[in-house]
Design a protein around this motif. Structure first.
Motif, PDB file in Angstrom:
ATOM      1  N   THR A 185      78.026  65.547   6.568  1.00 17.58           N
ATOM      2  CA  THR A 185      77.668  64.512   6.325  1.00 17.58           C
ATOM      3  C   THR A 185      77.401  63.548   6.910  1.00 17.58           C
ATOM      4  N   GLN A 186      77.940  62.853   7.626  1.00 15.99           N
ATOM      5  CA  GLN A 186      78.123  61.212   8.159  1.00 15.99           C
ATOM      6  C   GLN A 186      78.077  61.628   9.777  1.00 15.99           C
TER       7      GLN A 186
ATOM      8  N   THR B  76      75.678  64.004  10.726  1.00 14.68           N
ATOM      9  CA  THR B  76      74.730  64.070  10.372  1.00 14.68           C
ATOM     10  C   THR B  76      74.252  62.666  10.344  1.00 14.68           C
ATOM     11  N   GLY B  77      74.563  61.880   9.502  1.00 13.23           N
ATOM     12  CA  GLY B  77      73.533  60.417   9.748  1.00 13.23           C
ATOM     13  C   GLY B  77      74.005  59.544  11.089  1.00 13.23           C
TER      14      GLY B  77
ATOM     15  N   GLY C 118      74.829  64.284  -0.786  1.00  9.28           N
ATOM     16  CA  GLY C 118      75.634  64.042   0.038  1.00  9.28           C
ATOM     17  C   GLY C 118      75.306  63.459   1.246  1.00  9.28           C
ATOM     18  N   VAL C 119      74.217  63.768   2.132  1.00  6.26           N
ATOM     19  CA  VAL C 119      74.090  63.292   3.206  1.00  6.26           C
ATOM     20  C   VAL C 119      73.203  61.618   2.769  1.00  6.26           C
TER      21      VAL C 119
ATOM     22  N   SER D 120      74.106  60.209   0.624  1.00  8.55           N
ATOM     23  CA  SER D 120      75.167  58.367  -0.026  1.00  8.55           C
ATOM     24  C   SER D 120      75.618  58.517   1.679  1.00  8.55           C
ATOM     25  N   ALA D 121      75.935  59.372   2.681  1.00  8.87           N
ATOM     26  CA  ALA D 121      76.350  59.152   4.213  1.00  8.87           C
ATOM     27  C   ALA D 121      75.538  57.964   4.213  1.00  8.87           C
TER      28      ALA D 121
ATOM     29  N   PRO E  88      65.365  64.111   3.112  1.00 15.48           N
ATOM     30  CA  PRO E  88      67.060  65.496   3.114  1.00 15.48           C
ATOM     31  C   PRO E  88      65.983  66.477   2.078  1.00 15.48           C
TER      32      PRO E  88
ATOM     33  N   PRO F 198      83.536  58.048   2.536  1.00 17.28           N
ATOM     34  CA  PRO F 198      83.325  58.736   1.923  1.00 17.28           C
ATOM     35  C   PRO F 198      82.878  59.749   0.721  1.00 17.28           C
TER      36      PRO F 198
ATOM     37  N   LYS G  62      79.381  64.327  -2.332  1.00 18.89           N
ATOM     38  CA  LYS G  62      80.001  66.228  -2.058  1.00 18.89           C
ATOM     39  C   LYS G  62      80.850  66.253  -3.295  1.00 18.89           C
TER      40      LYS G  62
END
Length: 214
Positions: free
Chosen positions: A12-13, A15-16, A40-41, A43-44, A104, A182, A208
């Motif tokens: 997730t992080q 990807t961000g 997940g993605v 919030s990151a 997403p 996270p 997550k």
């Protein structure tokens, strides 16, 4: 960080950071709109966007998830279950829209994103959690003068693997400064993987869901 945070950190992080720094070229002072910001993605992306100096708007469904997004540091949160997302984002941006849209979800949300992206903005295609793969009409892209940018973080493992280490360094620096934290909403033992999948399918989770060894 806890073992659960570490388990929920990597994809997730990564990807961000990939999406916002390289593919989206997000700059301090720009407006970032994050769809499904309690996920997940999402919030990151909210936390990374704030760390990069952006004004962050997040969308989420329901009061509880909107409160989670506020806790992540978003400047404004739009409840898509109760508000007209297009009207509210236009209001929050003075009619201009967002410089970068982090999507997403795809499907109907991508169609909204096309209406909400600013002049010379970038729509980041992160995934298709909504189930429908949207189409990007090129005449609209041309007339409104924006970019539709794919973000396939995993492909960098093959095409440019050095980036992975570079982005991990960024993530570790953000954690050291506590600019990211996270979000883990549930920790379950490994033998409860079916229950974890049920929770995800119910759309009742945030951040997550992590499985840990028994």
């Amino acid at each position: 960080m806890t073992a659960a945070q570490a388990a929920g950190l990597f994809i997730t992080q990564q990807t961000g950071v990939c999406a916002l720094t390289r593919r989206g070229r997000l700059q301090a002072g720009e407006t970032l709109l994050v769809h499904a910001a309690a996920g997940g993605v999402g919030s990151a992306a909210v936390q990374i966007g704030k760390a990069l100096g952006a004004r962050v708007l997040g969308t989420a469904g329901g009061a509880a998830k909107c409160e989670v997004v506020r806790g992540l540091g978003a400047d404004e949160v739009v409840d898509y279950a109760a508000e007209d997302v297009v009207a509210r984002v236009k209001e929050l941006t003075g009619g201009r829209g967002a410089d970068v849209v982090y999507d997403p979800v795809g499907g109907d949300i991508f169609d909204l994103s096309r209406r909400l992206v600013a002049f010379e903005g970038r729509i980041l295609v992160i995934g298709f959690a909504g189930g429908r793969i949207a189409e990007a009409p090129t005449n609209h892209v041309l007339v409104k003068n924006y970019e539709v940018v794919g973000v396939h973080w995993g492909f960098y493992r093959t095409m440019d693997p050095g980036r992975i280490d570079e982005w991990q360094g960024v993530i570790e620096d953000l954690w050291a400064r506590r600019a990211i934290d996270p979000l883990v909403s549930a920790e379950l033992p490994l033998d409860q993987a079916p229950e974890a999948l049920r929770l995800l399918g119910s759309r009742g989770t945030t951040g997550k869901v992590v499985l840990l060894p028994g």
